[in-house]
Design a protein around this motif. Structure first.
Motif, PDB file in Angstrom:
ATOM      1  N   ASP A  20       0.957  -1.251   0.109  1.00 22.21           N
ATOM      2  CA  ASP A  20      -0.261   0.108  -0.247  1.00 22.21           C
ATOM      3  C   ASP A  20       1.352   1.517   0.008  1.00 22.21           C
ATOM      4  OD1 ASP A  20      -1.519  -1.608   0.752  1.00 22.21           O
ATOM      5  OD2 ASP A  20      -2.393  -1.371   2.482  1.00 22.21           O
ATOM      6  N   ALA A  21       2.177   1.381  -0.174  1.00 20.54           N
ATOM      7  CA  ALA A  21       3.077   2.371   0.153  1.00 20.54           C
ATOM      8  C   ALA A  21       2.996   3.467  -0.895  1.00 20.54           C
ATOM      9  CB  ALA A  21       4.628   1.758   0.330  1.00 20.54           C
ATOM     10  N   ARG A  22       3.466   4.875  -1.049  1.00 19.14           N
ATOM     11  CA  ARG A  22       3.307   5.349  -1.704  1.00 19.14           C
ATOM     12  C   ARG A  22       4.239   6.661  -1.427  1.00 19.14           C
ATOM     13  NH1 ARG A  22      -2.874   7.073  -2.214  1.00 19.14           N
ATOM     14  NH2 ARG A  22      -3.821   5.120  -2.631  1.00 19.14           N
ATOM     15  N   ARG A  23       5.159   6.869  -2.874  1.00 17.65           N
ATOM     16  CA  ARG A  23       5.890   7.252  -3.073  1.00 17.65           C
ATOM     17  C   ARG A  23       5.174   8.929  -2.294  1.00 17.65           C
ATOM     18  NH1 ARG A  23      10.812   6.833  -5.687  1.00 17.65           N
ATOM     19  NH2 ARG A  23      11.345   5.385  -6.669  1.00 17.65           N
ATOM     20  N   LEU A  24       6.122   9.923  -1.348  1.00 12.28           N
ATOM     21  CA  LEU A  24       5.880  10.930  -0.874  1.00 12.28           C
ATOM     22  C   LEU A  24       5.948  12.212  -1.865  1.00 12.28           C
ATOM     23  CD1 LEU A  24       7.862  10.605   2.396  1.00 12.28           C
ATOM     24  CD2 LEU A  24       4.896  11.433   2.224  1.00 12.28           C
ATOM     25  N   PRO A  25       5.520  12.934  -1.678  1.00 12.32           N
ATOM     26  CA  PRO A  25       5.682  14.129  -3.387  1.00 12.32           C
ATOM     27  C   PRO A  25       6.688  15.097  -2.459  1.00 12.32           C
ATOM     28  CG  PRO A  25       3.332  14.499  -1.037  1.00 12.32           C
ATOM     29  CD  PRO A  25       3.609  13.741  -1.515  1.00 12.32           C
ATOM     30  N   PRO A  26       7.278  15.342  -3.242  1.00 10.16           N
ATOM     31  CA  PRO A  26       8.524  16.304  -3.272  1.00 10.16           C
ATOM     32  C   PRO A  26       8.429  17.556  -2.495  1.00 10.16           C
ATOM     33  CG  PRO A  26       8.324  15.971  -5.892  1.00 10.16           C
ATOM     34  CD  PRO A  26       7.103  15.290  -5.070  1.00 10.16           C
ATOM     35  N   SER A  27       9.329  17.592  -1.159  1.00 14.78           N
ATOM     36  CA  SER A  27       9.335  18.783  -0.680  1.00 14.78           C
ATOM     37  C   SER A  27       9.715  19.974  -1.304  1.00 14.78           C
ATOM     38  CB  SER A  27       9.858  17.734   0.780  1.00 14.78           C
ATOM     39  OG  SER A  27      10.847  18.209   1.077  1.00 14.78           O
ATOM     40  N   GLY A  28      10.465  20.015  -1.848  1.00 16.66           N
ATOM     41  CA  GLY A  28      11.562  20.832  -2.209  1.00 16.66           C
ATOM     42  C   GLY A  28      12.234  21.400  -1.356  1.00 16.66           C
ATOM     43  N   HIS A  29      13.011  20.656  -0.265  1.00 14.27           N
ATOM     44  CA  HIS A  29      13.858  20.496   0.219  1.00 14.27           C
ATOM     45  C   HIS A  29      15.350  19.778  -0.454  1.00 14.27           C
ATOM     46  CE1 HIS A  29      11.524  22.899   3.973  1.00 14.27           C
ATOM     47  NE2 HIS A  29      11.061  21.984   3.186  1.00 14.27           N
ATOM     48  N   TYR A  30      15.881  20.614   0.124  1.00 15.82           N
ATOM     49  CA  TYR A  30      17.146  19.528  -0.346  1.00 15.82           C
ATOM     50  C   TYR A  30      18.645  19.894   1.092  1.00 15.82           C
ATOM     51  CZ  TYR A  30      16.090  21.064  -5.380  1.00 15.82           C
ATOM     52  OH  TYR A  30      15.550  20.615  -6.175  1.00 15.82           O
ATOM     53  N   HIS A  31      18.583  18.537   0.703  1.00 17.90           N
ATOM     54  CA  HIS A  31      19.980  18.405   2.232  1.00 17.90           C
ATOM     55  C   HIS A  31      21.229  18.214   1.938  1.00 17.90           C
ATOM     56  CE1 HIS A  31      16.225  16.748   4.273  1.00 17.90           C
ATOM     57  NE2 HIS A  31      16.186  16.219   3.674  1.00 17.90           N
ATOM     58  N   PHE A  32      21.819  19.161   2.270  1.00 14.47           N
ATOM     59  CA  PHE A  32      23.502  19.516   2.150  1.00 14.47           C
ATOM     60  C   PHE A  32      24.392  18.520   2.906  1.00 14.47           C
ATOM     61  CE2 PHE A  32      20.811  22.660  -0.182  1.00 14.47           C
ATOM     62  CZ  PHE A  32      21.988  22.891  -1.752  1.00 14.47           C
ATOM     63  N   SER A  33      25.131  18.094   3.327  1.00 19.49           N
ATOM     64  CA  SER A  33      26.010  18.632   4.091  1.00 19.49           C
ATOM     65  C   SER A  33      26.872  19.938   4.590  1.00 19.49           C
ATOM     66  CB  SER A  33      27.245  17.453   3.412  1.00 19.49           C
ATOM     67  OG  SER A  33      28.075  17.651   2.820  1.00 19.49           O
ATOM     68  N   PRO A  34      27.080  18.888   6.195  1.00 20.69           N
ATOM     69  CA  PRO A  34      27.036  20.672   7.040  1.00 20.69           C
ATOM     70  C   PRO A  34      28.326  20.856   6.656  1.00 20.69           C
ATOM     71  CG  PRO A  34      27.856  18.120   8.069  1.00 20.69           C
ATOM     72  CD  PRO A  34      26.788  17.965   6.774  1.00 20.69           C
ATOM     73  N   PRO A  35      28.408  22.260   6.805  1.00 21.85           N
ATOM     74  CA  PRO A  35      29.792  22.604   5.716  1.00 21.85           C
ATOM     75  C   PRO A  35      31.150  21.649   6.543  1.00 21.85           C
ATOM     76  CG  PRO A  35      28.720  24.271   6.710  1.00 21.85           C
ATOM     77  CD  PRO A  35      28.007  23.407   6.874  1.00 21.85           C
ATOM     78  N   PRO A  36      32.236  21.981   5.824  1.00 24.16           N
ATOM     79  CA  PRO A  36      34.053  21.555   6.509  1.00 24.16           C
ATOM     80  C   PRO A  36      33.729  22.841   7.678  1.00 24.16           C
ATOM     81  CG  PRO A  36      34.624  22.438   4.300  1.00 24.16           C
ATOM     82  CD  PRO A  36      32.853  22.737   4.569  1.00 24.16           C
TER      83      PRO A  36
END
Length: 184
Positions: A20-36
């Motif tokens: 029954d699982a469905r993909r979540l709609p795109p949130s527009g959020h991007y995940h970046f790695s923390p700055p060095p």
């Protein structure tokens, strides 16, 4: 039952559980790695540590005894005269400066205290304080020059100070070496 049968059975159970699982709609959020983390000037720190060690433990030579002049200089008890000599010779890099021109004694003391606290917080060791020559003061005497020297001598983080050379303010400025502060 073989290993393949167990894997096939587990896979079938997983597919049934997520049917029954469905993909979540795109949130527009991007995940970046923390700055060095910011780079650490390791070589400068090693050089300053070596200069301080040499200053504290080096021998006092005849030239050191003859060097110096009429300008004001100070070094805290327990700090080698070599430290003062190194400061006078410009072996420490001036990391920041403050100009107290035009301030009255109360404003100057407050600004100097804030500046020293900031320098210690940022781990700055060698600073320049411009107090002026006093040409606009009564008797053409620099009131701030005397006050700043006294204030610095009373502060435990002051290791040494000397008059700046002529090309960096001369009688109107001083170079100060601070105890190593802690960065936060």
């Amino acid at each position: 039952m073989t290993q393949q049968d167990i894997v096939a059975e587990d896979l079938a159970a997983f597919h049934a559980a997520v049917a029954d699982a469905r993909r979540l709609p795109p949130s527009g959020h991007y995940h970046f790695s923390p700055p060095p983390p910011p780079p650490k000037p390791r070589q400068r720190m090693l050089d300053e540590r070596a200069a301080l060690h040499e200053s504290l433990h080096g021998e006092i030579e005849l030239q050191d005894r003859l060097e110096g002049g009429d300008e004001a200089a100070y070094h805290r008890q327990g700090v080698s005269r070599q430290t003062l000599k190194d400061l006078r010779r410009g072996r420490w890099v001036i990391e920041d400066s403050i100009d107290l021109h035009g301030l009255n004694r109360h404003e100057a003391r407050e600004q100097l205290s804030l500046f020293l606290a900031q320098c210690l917080k940022q781990g700055q060791r060698c600073i320049r304080i411009i107090h002026g020559r006093g040409f606009g003061s009564p008797g053409r005497q620099s009131v701030l020059r005397i006050l700043v020297r006294n204030w610095l001598a009373q502060r435990k983080e002051t290791l040494a100070y000397c008059q700046a050379p002529a090309n960096d303010g001369g009688e109107g400025a001083m170079w100060v070496l601070l105890h190593a502060g802690r960065s936060t």
